[in-house]
Design an enzyme around this catalytic site. Structure first.
Site, PDB file in Angstrom:
ATOM      1  N   CYS A  37       0.845  -1.191   0.000  1.00 52.00           N
ATOM      2  CA  CYS A  37       0.000   0.000   0.000  1.00 52.00           C
ATOM      3  C   CYS A  37       0.882   1.243   0.000  1.00 52.00           C
ATOM      4  O   CYS A  37       1.867   1.322   0.725  1.00 52.00           O
ATOM      5  CB  CYS A  37      -0.942   0.100   1.191  1.00 52.00           C
ATOM      6  SG  CYS A  37      -2.178  -1.196   1.241  1.00 52.00           S
ATOM      7  N   ARG A  44       4.157  -0.525  -4.561  1.00 53.08           N
ATOM      8  CA  ARG A  44       3.830  -0.963  -3.201  1.00 53.08           C
ATOM      9  C   ARG A  44       2.498  -1.705  -3.128  1.00 53.08           C
ATOM     10  O   ARG A  44       2.126  -2.229  -2.067  1.00 53.08           O
ATOM     11  CB  ARG A  44       3.772   0.246  -2.272  1.00 53.08           C
ATOM     12  CG  ARG A  44       5.064   1.024  -2.228  1.00 53.08           C
ATOM     13  CD  ARG A  44       4.915   2.218  -1.342  1.00 53.08           C
ATOM     14  NE  ARG A  44       4.691   1.821   0.021  1.00 53.08           N
ATOM     15  CZ  ARG A  44       5.645   1.602   0.917  1.00 53.08           C
ATOM     16  NH1 ARG A  44       6.893   1.782   0.577  1.00 53.08           N
ATOM     17  NH2 ARG A  44       5.363   1.218   2.126  1.00 53.08           N
ATOM     18  N   TRP A  48      -2.627  -2.777  -1.628  1.00 53.10           N
ATOM     19  CA  TRP A  48      -2.326  -4.211  -1.646  1.00 53.10           C
ATOM     20  C   TRP A  48      -3.266  -4.804  -0.605  1.00 53.10           C
ATOM     21  O   TRP A  48      -3.143  -4.543   0.583  1.00 53.10           O
ATOM     22  CB  TRP A  48      -0.859  -4.441  -1.270  1.00 53.10           C
ATOM     23  CG  TRP A  48      -0.459  -5.885  -1.353  1.00 53.10           C
ATOM     24  CD1 TRP A  48      -0.125  -6.576  -2.475  1.00 53.10           C
ATOM     25  CD2 TRP A  48      -0.356  -6.810  -0.266  1.00 53.10           C
ATOM     26  NE1 TRP A  48       0.181  -7.877  -2.155  1.00 53.10           N
ATOM     27  CE2 TRP A  48       0.054  -8.057  -0.810  1.00 53.10           C
ATOM     28  CE3 TRP A  48      -0.565  -6.728   1.107  1.00 53.10           C
ATOM     29  CZ2 TRP A  48       0.253  -9.181  -0.034  1.00 53.10           C
ATOM     30  CZ3 TRP A  48      -0.368  -7.862   1.885  1.00 53.10           C
ATOM     31  CH2 TRP A  48       0.041  -9.075   1.312  1.00 53.10           C
ATOM     32  N   ASN A  91      -2.194   2.367   5.357  1.00 54.16           N
ATOM     33  CA  ASN A  91      -1.286   1.272   5.002  1.00 54.16           C
ATOM     34  C   ASN A  91      -1.030   0.501   6.287  1.00 54.16           C
ATOM     35  O   ASN A  91      -0.485   1.070   7.233  1.00 54.16           O
ATOM     36  CB  ASN A  91       0.017   1.877   4.440  1.00 54.16           C
ATOM     37  CG  ASN A  91       1.125   0.856   4.296  1.00 54.16           C
ATOM     38  OD1 ASN A  91       0.868  -0.337   4.169  1.00 54.16           O
ATOM     39  ND2 ASN A  91       2.357   1.314   4.306  1.00 54.16           N
ATOM     40  N   GLY A  92      -1.438  -0.757   6.336  1.00 47.45           N
ATOM     41  CA  GLY A  92      -1.223  -1.549   7.548  1.00 47.45           C
ATOM     42  C   GLY A  92      -2.451  -2.377   7.881  1.00 47.45           C
ATOM     43  O   GLY A  92      -3.309  -2.591   7.027  1.00 47.45           O
ATOM     44  N   GLU A 114      17.334 -18.496  -5.056  1.00 41.64           N
ATOM     45  CA  GLU A 114      16.987 -17.175  -5.566  1.00 41.64           C
ATOM     46  C   GLU A 114      16.504 -17.257  -7.032  1.00 41.64           C
ATOM     47  O   GLU A 114      15.537 -16.596  -7.412  1.00 41.64           O
ATOM     48  CB  GLU A 114      18.206 -16.252  -5.433  1.00 41.64           C
ATOM     49  CG  GLU A 114      18.074 -14.863  -6.003  1.00 41.64           C
ATOM     50  CD  GLU A 114      16.948 -14.030  -5.373  1.00 41.64           C
ATOM     51  OE1 GLU A 114      16.355 -14.462  -4.381  1.00 41.64           O
ATOM     52  OE2 GLU A 114      16.662 -12.950  -5.925  1.00 41.64           O
ATOM     53  N   LYS A 157      12.859 -16.012  -8.293  1.00 36.01           N
ATOM     54  CA  LYS A 157      12.645 -15.015  -9.365  1.00 36.01           C
ATOM     55  C   LYS A 157      11.659 -15.559 -10.389  1.00 36.01           C
ATOM     56  O   LYS A 157      10.761 -14.853 -10.830  1.00 36.01           O
ATOM     57  CB  LYS A 157      13.964 -14.665 -10.087  1.00 36.01           C
ATOM     58  CG  LYS A 157      14.970 -13.841  -9.352  1.00 36.01           C
ATOM     59  CD  LYS A 157      14.572 -12.421  -9.081  1.00 36.01           C
ATOM     60  CE  LYS A 157      13.806 -12.270  -7.803  1.00 36.01           C
ATOM     61  NZ  LYS A 157      14.448 -11.908  -6.612  1.00 36.01           N
ATOM     62  N   GLU A 214       7.975 -15.784  -8.952  1.00 30.43           N
ATOM     63  CA  GLU A 214       7.243 -14.558  -8.651  1.00 30.43           C
ATOM     64  C   GLU A 214       6.841 -13.758  -9.871  1.00 30.43           C
ATOM     65  O   GLU A 214       5.824 -13.086  -9.849  1.00 30.43           O
ATOM     66  CB  GLU A 214       7.978 -13.693  -7.627  1.00 30.43           C
ATOM     67  CG  GLU A 214       9.302 -13.141  -8.062  1.00 30.43           C
ATOM     68  CD  GLU A 214       9.974 -12.324  -6.950  1.00 30.43           C
ATOM     69  OE1 GLU A 214      11.204 -12.301  -6.911  1.00 30.43           O
ATOM     70  OE2 GLU A 214       9.283 -11.715  -6.140  1.00 30.43           O
ATOM     71  N   HIS A 259      17.718 -37.372  -2.424  1.00 22.93           N
ATOM     72  CA  HIS A 259      16.976 -37.811  -1.239  1.00 22.93           C
ATOM     73  C   HIS A 259      15.473 -37.557  -1.377  1.00 22.93           C
ATOM     74  O   HIS A 259      14.768 -37.481  -0.377  1.00 22.93           O
ATOM     75  CB  HIS A 259      17.537 -37.120   0.006  1.00 22.93           C
ATOM     76  CG  HIS A 259      18.974 -37.431   0.253  1.00 22.93           C
ATOM     77  ND1 HIS A 259      19.406 -38.659   0.689  1.00 22.93           N
ATOM     78  CD2 HIS A 259      20.092 -36.694   0.058  1.00 22.93           C
ATOM     79  CE1 HIS A 259      20.729 -38.665   0.765  1.00 22.93           C
ATOM     80  NE2 HIS A 259      21.164 -37.478   0.391  1.00 22.93           N
ATOM     81  N   LYS A 304       5.938  -4.568  -3.372  1.00 21.15           N
ATOM     82  CA  LYS A 304       7.265  -4.296  -2.796  1.00 21.15           C
ATOM     83  C   LYS A 304       7.079  -3.878  -1.342  1.00 21.15           C
ATOM     84  O   LYS A 304       6.066  -3.286  -0.993  1.00 21.15           O
ATOM     85  CB  LYS A 304       7.865  -3.144  -3.593  1.00 21.15           C
ATOM     86  CG  LYS A 304       9.342  -2.961  -3.422  1.00 21.15           C
ATOM     87  CD  LYS A 304      10.090  -3.775  -4.430  1.00 21.15           C
ATOM     88  CE  LYS A 304      11.569  -3.580  -4.318  1.00 21.15           C
ATOM     89  NZ  LYS A 304      12.238  -4.773  -4.897  1.00 21.15           N
TER      90      LYS A 304
HETATM   91  C1  F6R Z   1      11.715 -11.109  -3.996  1.00 21.70           C
HETATM   92  C2  F6R Z   1      11.601 -10.002  -3.065  1.00 21.70           C
HETATM   93  C3  F6R Z   1      11.208 -10.288  -1.667  1.00 21.70           C
HETATM   94  C4  F6R Z   1      12.014  -9.409  -0.693  1.00 21.70           C
HETATM   95  C5  F6R Z   1      11.495  -9.587   0.728  1.00 21.70           C
HETATM   96  C6  F6R Z   1      12.318  -8.794   1.721  1.00 21.70           C
HETATM   97  O1  F6R Z   1      12.131 -10.681  -5.249  1.00 21.70           O
HETATM   98  O2  F6R Z   1      11.793  -8.873  -3.421  1.00 21.70           O
HETATM   99  O3  F6R Z   1      11.362 -11.633  -1.350  1.00 21.70           O
HETATM  100  O4  F6R Z   1      13.355  -9.754  -0.795  1.00 21.70           O
HETATM  101  O5  F6R Z   1      10.165  -9.167   0.808  1.00 21.70           O
HETATM  102  O6  F6R Z   1      12.314  -7.438   1.410  1.00 21.70           O
HETATM  103  P1  F6R Z   1      13.367  -6.446   2.014  1.00 21.70           P
HETATM  104  O7  F6R Z   1      14.703  -6.814   1.501  1.00 21.70           O
HETATM  105  O8  F6R Z   1      12.930  -5.096   1.552  1.00 21.70           O
HETATM  106  O9  F6R Z   1      13.308  -6.591   3.504  1.00 21.70           O
END
Ligand code: F6R
Length: 610
Positions: free
Chosen positions: A2, A27, A74, A100-101, A483, A487, A490, A506, A605
């Site tokens: 948000c 966000r 969000w 936001n929250g 990782e 990627k 997501e 295993h 994000k």
């Molecule tokens: C994946 C991604 C998330 C963040 C996670 C932590 O691409 O971006 O998994 O890495 O939400 O976010 P930060 O680093 O901002 O604490």
């Protein structure tokens, strides 16, 4: 998660807020809305979908006035539909609020309001908070005080902005747990979740801390705590440029951020690497050097991609400094009552510096008396401010929801920390020099990989319809396998698993057949031969192998269907280089599948809720 904005000044508030919401859209993008006051009347425009959908609505029916609040959502409570979109209003449509929250006690507040005869239309906790404020206003006729008293009773996390026709000359902003700042212009003020929304207008900002509020008019602001205590509000200067938050000719922020990595990685060690001494100079750690030297144990706490970087950090610090390191999911940390000693040093790793779980881990570790440090990208963020000291990664604003450049910069900074700690312990100058020299070469080596991205596009095209993917790596590259899989999941919505290559036999080996593409990270280090054996095992089950290998490795070409080559570096730094092709592979596969790369479904994000 948000984004909220509020404007008071001389400009058209709606237009300014829509531009700000576009910048905050990373966000959350389930719905968007604005409310503005003009000629004593409050108008709300909101709808499910993206900011572009809100703009369509505003084209038909423009907002007016030079005071307003806006929101990009969000969804947490309630579906992402028009009704649940913010801003929310009280029953008379005189108070509007964006949030936001999560208000955790909204059910009990809701019950109380319904009993008092107030009406609630949406399923959101936010509407409950708005009506709750109204119920207090009805008794005391003072908006700021009504907001303050309501928030004193609210439990959970919030960043809010409130306007009202009852007192149409002010915005009331407050936070607990969700980030909020006030941009200070020339007779104008912008309240926003983060600096990207205000940099176009001003560089002067006031960061609100938890339990603080600001009453903002076009003449100035008064900041205080929610407990009504005066605060010393320090103005900060923002230090990044507008270009850094624009796409700059790239189709997506994610691609731009992938291509920025030669320079962002260089920025992570600029002025910090002393190649001749084989040493790192980390000014941010000077106040805690002695604590670091004596630390019997280091704990790295993070979430998501930052957690993967932490795993690489564990291997690096243990190898160079011989100090035991534990990597914790920040989201589990406080719930499992971890054993923490006062001498332990905890590093919280976070790109945004606002991740609720990581922030909670910081607070838990502080409570237990440990030294808590940050490895953070966003200067001025909550984690940066709440930790005793730390190291910024200096990757610049990361807008793409899928983290890319922050990952490589986090590993770069962790390598510097490992070098710094190592040289305080047993690492020789000669070994330190070798690491420093290898680090210096990384930016050019990243560029080398980026210049050869065409081959990755071809592979992406071939595997775009795969339903599953497996990513396998060992040692330093096991976290990169995790990782790479994250990627892909997501942004392309393909199910992918990252696994430790040797563990595959295993259990997960049962998944391998001709329909399973398997990405092997097979760089030449001491366990290269073992990884080759793991590849043979997959080939024997008809899996299609895509290998990430070192330039000049002729053996791998005979085993793998596709090989993506990376330049040679020392084993501990290979994750930085092997991550690149996997970021590009995920990006191009998502593009082939027509996915919204910068705004993947269900995600946002900066996860500021638990
Ligand atoms: C994946 C991604 C998330 C963040 C996670 C932590 O691409 O971006 O998994 O890495 O939400 O976010 P930060 O680093 O901002 O604490």
């Amino acid at each position: 998660m948000c984004g909220i904005v509020g404007y008071i000044g001389k400009q058209d508030a709606t237009q300014l807020m829509v531009n700000a919401l576009r910048r905050l859209e990373y966000r959350g993008y389930d719905s968007a809305g604005v409310a503005s006051i003009h000629a004593d009347s409050l108008k709300v425009h909101k709808r499910a979908g993206k900011v572009a959908d809100l703009e369509k609505l505003l084209r038909k029916n423009p907002g007016k006035g030079s005071i307003g609040i806006g929101h990009t959502r969000w969804a947490t409570h309630g579906n992402p539909n028009d009704l649940n979109a913010h801003p929310h209003t009280d029953n008379s449509g005189e108070i509007a609020l964006v949030h936001n929250g999560i208000i955790e006690n909204y059910q009990s507040l809701r019950k109380k309001l319904l009993e008092e005869g107030y009406v609630l239309h949406s399923e959101t906790d936010t509407e409950v908070l708005t009506v709750f404020i109204r119920s207090i206003y009805d008794k005391i006729n003072d908006l700021a005080e009504a907001v303050r008293l309501a928030l004193a009773e609210a439990q959970g996390a919030f960043g809010i902005a409130v306007i009202s026709t009852l007192e149409p000359d002010k915005i009331i902003a407050a936070r607990r747990g969700s980030p909020l700042l006030v941009g200070i212009g020339d007779s104008e003020y912008i309240v926003a979740s983060d600096a990207t929304a205000i940099i176009q207008h001003t560089r002067q900002v006031l960061y609100l801390n938890d339990n603080e509020m600001a009453i903002v008019t076009s003449e100035g602001y008064v900041a205080k705590t929610i407990d009504n205590e005066a605060i010393d509000s320090k103005i900060h200067n923002l230090e990044f440029d507008l270009e850094r938050i624009e796409r700059g000719g790239f189709d997506h922020f994610m691609l731009k951020e992938i291509y920025e990595q030669p320079s962002t990685f260089r920025d992570a060690f600029r002025g910090r690497l002393l190649p001749q001494d084989g040493q790192a100079r980390l000014g941010g750690l000077i106040p805690v050097v002695e604590k670091l030297r004596r630390a019997p144990r280091i704990i790295l706490a993070a979430c998501g991609t930052s957690w993967h970087a932490a795993l690489v950090g564990e291997y690096m610090i243990e190898m160079l400094a011989r100090v035991p390191v534990e990597v914790e999911f920040a989201s589990e940390f406080r719930y499992r009552n971890p054993v923490l000693n006062k001498e332990d040093v905890v590093f919280a790793i976070s790109q945004s510096g606002e991740t609720a779980d990581t922030l909670a881990a910081v607070r838990e570790a502080k409570l237990k008396g440990a030294t808590v440090l940050g490895i953070v990208n966003v200067v001025g963020s909550s984690i940066a401010r709440e930790t005793e000291a730390g190291v910024f990664i200096h990757a610049g604003p990361e807008i793409g929801v899928a983290s890319t450049k922050a990952f490589t910069s986090q590993i770069g900074v962790l390598a510097l920390i490992a070098l710094f700690l190592g040289r305080m312990q047993h690492l020789s100058q000669r070994d330190g020099v070798a690491i420093a020299m290898a680090l210096k070469q990384i930016p050019e080596q990243i560029q080398y990989i980026l210049d050869r991205s065409e081959a990755i596009k071809t592979i992406a095209h071939k595997f775009k319809d795969a339903r599953n993917f497996m990513y396998l790596g060992r040692s330093f590259n096991f976290p990169v396998a995790l990782e790479g899989a994250l990627k892909l999941k997501e942004i392309s919505y393909i199910h992918a698993e990252g696994y430790q290559a040797a563990e595959m036999k295993h259990g997960p080996l049962a998944l391998i057949d001709e329909h399973m593409p398997v990405v092997f990270i097979a760089t030449q280090d001491e366990i290269y031969d073992k990884v080759i054996s793991n590849i043979e095992v997959v080939r024997a089950r008809n899996g299609s192998v895509i290998a990430i290998a070192n330039e000049g490795d002729s053996r791998i070409a005979e085993l793998a269907e596709h090989v993506i080559y990376i330049p040679n570096t020392i084993p501990m730094l290979t994750p930085i280089l092997t991550a690149l092709p996997l970021q590009l592979l995920a990006y191009y596969i998502a593009l082939e599948r027509g996915c919204d790369v910068d705004m993947p479904r269900n995600l946002a994000k900066s996860v500021t809720v638990e």
